[in-house]
Write a protein that holds these residues in place. Structure first.
Motif, PDB file in Angstrom:
ATOM      1  N   VAL A   1      -8.142   8.018  -3.942  1.00 44.63           N
ATOM      2  CA  VAL A   1      -8.203   6.694  -3.634  1.00 44.63           C
ATOM      3  C   VAL A   1      -9.394   5.813  -4.197  1.00 44.63           C
ATOM      4  O   VAL A   1      -9.624   4.950  -4.862  1.00 44.63           O
ATOM      5  CB  VAL A   1      -7.765   6.147  -2.352  1.00 44.63           C
ATOM      6  CG1 VAL A   1      -7.785   4.785  -1.989  1.00 44.63           C
ATOM      7  CG2 VAL A   1      -6.371   6.560  -2.145  1.00 44.63           C
TER       8      VAL A   1
ATOM      9  N   LYS B   1     -10.052   5.481  -7.697  1.00 40.50           N
ATOM     10  CA  LYS B   1      -9.132   4.357  -8.420  1.00 40.50           C
ATOM     11  C   LYS B   1      -9.062   3.157  -8.035  1.00 40.50           C
ATOM     12  O   LYS B   1      -9.090   2.081  -8.963  1.00 40.50           O
ATOM     13  CB  LYS B   1      -7.613   4.709  -8.141  1.00 40.50           C
ATOM     14  CG  LYS B   1      -7.112   5.908  -8.801  1.00 40.50           C
ATOM     15  CD  LYS B   1      -5.689   6.284  -8.599  1.00 40.50           C
ATOM     16  CE  LYS B   1      -4.826   5.217  -8.953  1.00 40.50           C
ATOM     17  NZ  LYS B   1      -3.494   5.286  -9.081  1.00 40.50           N
TER      18      LYS B   1
ATOM     19  N   TYR C   1       1.678   9.689  -3.875  1.00 40.64           N
ATOM     20  CA  TYR C   1       0.960  10.928  -3.819  1.00 40.64           C
ATOM     21  C   TYR C   1       1.456  11.959  -3.041  1.00 40.64           C
ATOM     22  O   TYR C   1       1.291  13.225  -3.240  1.00 40.64           O
ATOM     23  CB  TYR C   1      -0.524  10.315  -3.358  1.00 40.64           C
ATOM     24  CG  TYR C   1      -1.559  11.411  -3.356  1.00 40.64           C
ATOM     25  CD1 TYR C   1      -2.334  11.610  -4.250  1.00 40.64           C
ATOM     26  CD2 TYR C   1      -1.741  12.062  -2.247  1.00 40.64           C
ATOM     27  CE1 TYR C   1      -3.390  12.548  -4.274  1.00 40.64           C
ATOM     28  CE2 TYR C   1      -2.668  12.990  -2.135  1.00 40.64           C
ATOM     29  CZ  TYR C   1      -3.493  13.275  -3.274  1.00 40.64           C
ATOM     30  OH  TYR C   1      -4.489  14.373  -3.216  1.00 40.64           O
TER      31      TYR C   1
ATOM     32  N   ASN D   1       2.984   1.821  -3.521  1.00 38.93           N
ATOM     33  CA  ASN D   1       1.783   2.024  -4.573  1.00 38.93           C
ATOM     34  C   ASN D   1       1.105   3.160  -4.587  1.00 38.93           C
ATOM     35  O   ASN D   1       0.522   3.659  -5.825  1.00 38.93           O
ATOM     36  CB  ASN D   1       1.086   0.526  -4.954  1.00 38.93           C
ATOM     37  CG  ASN D   1       1.884  -0.645  -5.357  1.00 38.93           C
ATOM     38  OD1 ASN D   1       2.832  -0.584  -6.070  1.00 38.93           O
ATOM     39  ND2 ASN D   1       1.454  -1.731  -4.762  1.00 38.93           N
ATOM     40  N   HIS D   2       0.620   3.422  -3.535  1.00 37.66           N
ATOM     41  CA  HIS D   2      -0.406   4.454  -3.012  1.00 37.66           C
ATOM     42  C   HIS D   2      -0.026   5.653  -2.392  1.00 37.66           C
ATOM     43  O   HIS D   2       0.189   6.782  -2.759  1.00 37.66           O
ATOM     44  CB  HIS D   2      -1.660   3.961  -2.582  1.00 37.66           C
ATOM     45  CG  HIS D   2      -2.134   2.692  -3.354  1.00 37.66           C
ATOM     46  ND1 HIS D   2      -2.755   3.024  -4.600  1.00 37.66           N
ATOM     47  CD2 HIS D   2      -2.089   1.583  -3.412  1.00 37.66           C
ATOM     48  CE1 HIS D   2      -3.273   1.763  -5.297  1.00 37.66           C
ATOM     49  NE2 HIS D   2      -3.050   0.937  -4.419  1.00 37.66           N
TER      50      HIS D   2
ATOM     51  N   VAL E   1       0.939  -1.033  -0.067  1.00 44.25           N
ATOM     52  CA  VAL E   1      -0.064  -0.040  -0.130  1.00 44.25           C
ATOM     53  C   VAL E   1       0.767   1.373  -0.090  1.00 44.25           C
ATOM     54  O   VAL E   1       0.538   2.140  -0.822  1.00 44.25           O
ATOM     55  CB  VAL E   1      -1.040  -0.071   1.201  1.00 44.25           C
ATOM     56  CG1 VAL E   1      -1.485   1.460   1.545  1.00 44.25           C
ATOM     57  CG2 VAL E   1      -1.938  -1.128   1.118  1.00 44.25           C
TER      58      VAL E   1
ATOM     59  N   VAL F   1      -6.404   0.999   2.111  1.00 45.22           N
ATOM     60  CA  VAL F   1      -5.218   1.966   2.036  1.00 45.22           C
ATOM     61  C   VAL F   1      -5.346   3.221   2.893  1.00 45.22           C
ATOM     62  O   VAL F   1      -4.400   3.769   3.586  1.00 45.22           O
ATOM     63  CB  VAL F   1      -5.532   2.598   0.610  1.00 45.22           C
ATOM     64  CG1 VAL F   1      -4.511   3.785   0.378  1.00 45.22           C
ATOM     65  CG2 VAL F   1      -4.926   1.676  -0.543  1.00 45.22           C
TER      66      VAL F   1
END
Length: 408
Positions: A107, A110, A86, A81-82, A78, A119
């Motif tokens: 989030v 997506k 950001y 990738n996120h 998490v 997440v």
């Protein structure tokens, strides 16, 4: 305005912070006194800490967590990738409620609701742990229910019929031989998790265990001796499998880990399954009880996609001169078509519940902790285990009688 942070440099000099831009001496003085009050109460955030990049804090946080392998791997995925992409140009001090809401909107746009919630859970822990060192208060908005209660949707499941399990087992045998047939029935009769089945090796399986137990923990010496008196082959001993570990990938390598949630346990098996396991181990030389098609560990293949989907959903017949491995047609199993392999484990618990077994014995068999007084004072006794063996054997025998009648 300049104030002492309450800290010292390595050379003994005091650390000071300052802030300018004031137009009034009293306002500046009051600001300084507020900083000193926060320092005394442990709520002060220094200019240096507040300006720490979010990406640096996330790395520090990830390095400090101590969870089970799969949980930790999920958190780090998490983050990679996120969260880090950001917030890569933001400081921790800049993450306020508005920034938090913007990320949540990003989030939700997506990912599926479940993934998005996961997440936001990880981000919430990261920001909560930044208080009070890096930020004075967490910007995480806690969900408070308002209005009418809305029940969460639950996965729809059908009763697990022994005939459906037999069809799955026959399909698995078509797909990867006798190990497949026994694999399905072992899961249905023990409720073992897939990764526990993938990682099951000879020394922990009937008829070898418990005589072949490696006995790695000296503090478990008493348990090892009791296992020899209770489980095994012949006489009044009960056939059993010992669940000590599972296989998972770590750093691109398949490795052993302790059973999920530390749920090591002993699972007695009915007589018919004990006979199958003994026959299976005699049929191959692999260390894995259930070897894959190529002989390796099932944990090394994408089992859900490559194995389970054809077994449950069906597959066409393979034949002809260009087919390397001919295969008979695999019929679909309606009760499991499009469903998860894990539902066989759920079905095992339903069987035990239907047969009226002790709640503690059932939950212990599933690898669950039983809370409260019941979990503290209860234990799984020999009569409980023998009752489980008998009820599971009865299901098998009833199925065999039904199959004979249908053929006659």
């Amino acid at each position: 305005m300049k104030w002492w942070t309450g800290e010292y440099y390595d050379n003994g000099r005091k650390k000071f912070e300052s802030q300018g831009g004031f137009l009034d001496e009293d306002v500046a003085f009051n600001h300084g006194m507020e900083q000193l009050a926060e320092i005394r109460h442990g709520t002060h955030v220094s200019n240096r800490d507040g300006s720490m990049l979010m990406t640096d804090w996330v790395d520090t946080w990830a390095g400090s967590i101590d969870h089970a392998h799969l949980t930790e791997r999920g958190y780090k995925s998490v983050i990679k990738n996120h969260i880090k992409p950001y917030f890569k140009r933001k400081t921790v001090g800049e993450i306020d409620v508005i920034a938090y809401r913007a990320f949540k909107k990003h989030v939700n746009g997506k990912l599926a609701p479940g993934s998005a919630g996961n997440v936001m859970m990880v981000l919430g822990m990261i920001l909560d742990d930044a208080v009070p060192r890096l930020i004075k208060a967490s910007p995480v908005e806690r969900t408070r229910r308002r209005g009418r209660f809305v029940k969460k949707p639950k996965e729809r499941k059908k009763d697990m019929a022994p005939a459906a399990v037999e069809r799955l087992a026959l399909n698995a045998e078509i797909f990867f031989g006798y190990p497949g047939y026994v694999f399905i029935w072992t899961m249905a009769m023990t409720g073992m998790r897939p990764a526990e089945l993938f990682g099951l090796t000879r020394e922990y399986c009937y008829p070898n265990w418990p005589a072949s137990d490696p006995r790695p923990d000296p503090e478990e010496a008493e348990r090892y001796e009791e296992d020899m008196e209770r489980y095994g082959k012949g006489g009044d001993l009960m056939p059993a499998i010992r669940v000590e570990r599972q296989v998972q990938y770590e750093e691109h390598e398949l490795r052993f880990f302790t059973a999920k949630y530390g749920s090591v346990r002993t699972l007695v098996v009915p007589v018919f399954l004990a006979e199958m396991l003994e026959k299976l181990l005699a049929s191959h030389n692999s260390e894995w009880v259930f070897p894959a098609i190529q002989g390796g560990c099932l944990g090394a293949v994408n089992f859900d996609y490559k194995y389970w989907r054809p077994i449950a959903d069906g597959a066409e017949k393979r034949e002809g001169p260009r087919v390397r491995k001919p295969r008979a047609e695999i019929p679909a199993v309606p009760a499991f078509k499009g469903k998860r392999l894990y539902l066989i484990r759920h079905g095992h618990k339903a069987w035990l519940d239907e047969d009226g077994h002790s709640k503690f014995a059932v939950e212990s068999r599933m690898g669950h902790e039983v809370p409260g007084v019941e979990g503290t004072y209860s234990s799984v006794t020999v009569p409980m285990e023998r009752a489980i063996m008998r009820s599971l054997q009865a299901r098998w025998e009833t199925l065999q009688e039904s199959l004979k009648r249908s053929k006659s």
